[in-house]
Structure formats: structure tokens, C-alpha cells
Scaffold this motif. Structure first.
Motif, PDB file in Angstrom:
ATOM      1  N   PHE A   1       5.655  -2.952 -12.925  1.00  0.00           N
ATOM      2  CA  PHE A   1       4.803  -2.175 -12.038  1.00  0.00           C
ATOM      3  C   PHE A   1       3.434  -2.037 -12.687  1.00  0.00           C
ATOM      4  O   PHE A   1       3.300  -2.117 -13.908  1.00  0.00           O
TER       5      PHE A   1
ATOM      6  N   GLU B   1       6.803   4.667  -9.063  1.00  0.00           N
ATOM      7  CA  GLU B   1       6.052   4.425  -7.831  1.00  0.00           C
ATOM      8  C   GLU B   1       6.167   5.589  -6.849  1.00  0.00           C
ATOM      9  O   GLU B   1       5.168   6.038  -6.272  1.00  0.00           O
TER      10      GLU B   1
ATOM     11  N   SER C   1       1.951   0.208  -8.048  1.00  0.00           N
ATOM     12  CA  SER C   1       2.521  -0.795  -7.154  1.00  0.00           C
ATOM     13  C   SER C   1       3.262  -1.848  -7.972  1.00  0.00           C
ATOM     14  O   SER C   1       3.087  -1.960  -9.181  1.00  0.00           O
TER      15      SER C   1
END
Length: 62
Positions: free
Chosen positions: A31, A16, A25
Motif C-alpha cells: 500500500f 486503508e 491506496s
């Protein structure tokens, strides 16, 4: 082509912080990469930065 984070993601968040366009995100358990925002670091690096920092090696070209 776009990048994808597989289910092997350990939710460490290393990827990230490396994304220059904030396309990564936190999802529910892994993620996720917004394919409409991801540039695969074109114009920023020679290869996608997230792939290089992922300790689980779970970011693939889909």
C-alpha cells in the motif's frame, strides 16, 4: 513530515480503511500513502490511525 509504508507491508489493507482523508491506496505489492493528501490524522486523532492498526508495523515517519 510525511508517512511512508515500507516494503515490509503484507498488503493486508488494514491501514486503508482507517485513513480519514483516503490518502492510502493499493500499489503493486504494498500500500502507498499520498504524501500530498496525508494529514497524519491531524484534526481527526492524536496520532496517525494507520500506524496503530498496521500488524506489520511498516508505516514510518519519513
Amino acid at each position: 513530515m510525511s508517512l511512508q509504508i515500507t516494503e515490509e507491508c503484507t498488503f493486508c489493507a488494514a491501514c486503508e480503511a482507517e485513513c480519514p482523508v483516503n490518502a492510502i491506496s493499493a500499489g503493486n505489492d504494498v500500500f502507498v500513502i499520498d504524501s500530498s493528501a496525508c494529514t497524519e490524522c491531524e484534526g481527526f486523532a492524536d496520532q496517525p490511525a494507520c500506524i496503530g492498526v498496521c500488524p506489520a508495523e511498516c508505516i514510518i515517519k519519513a
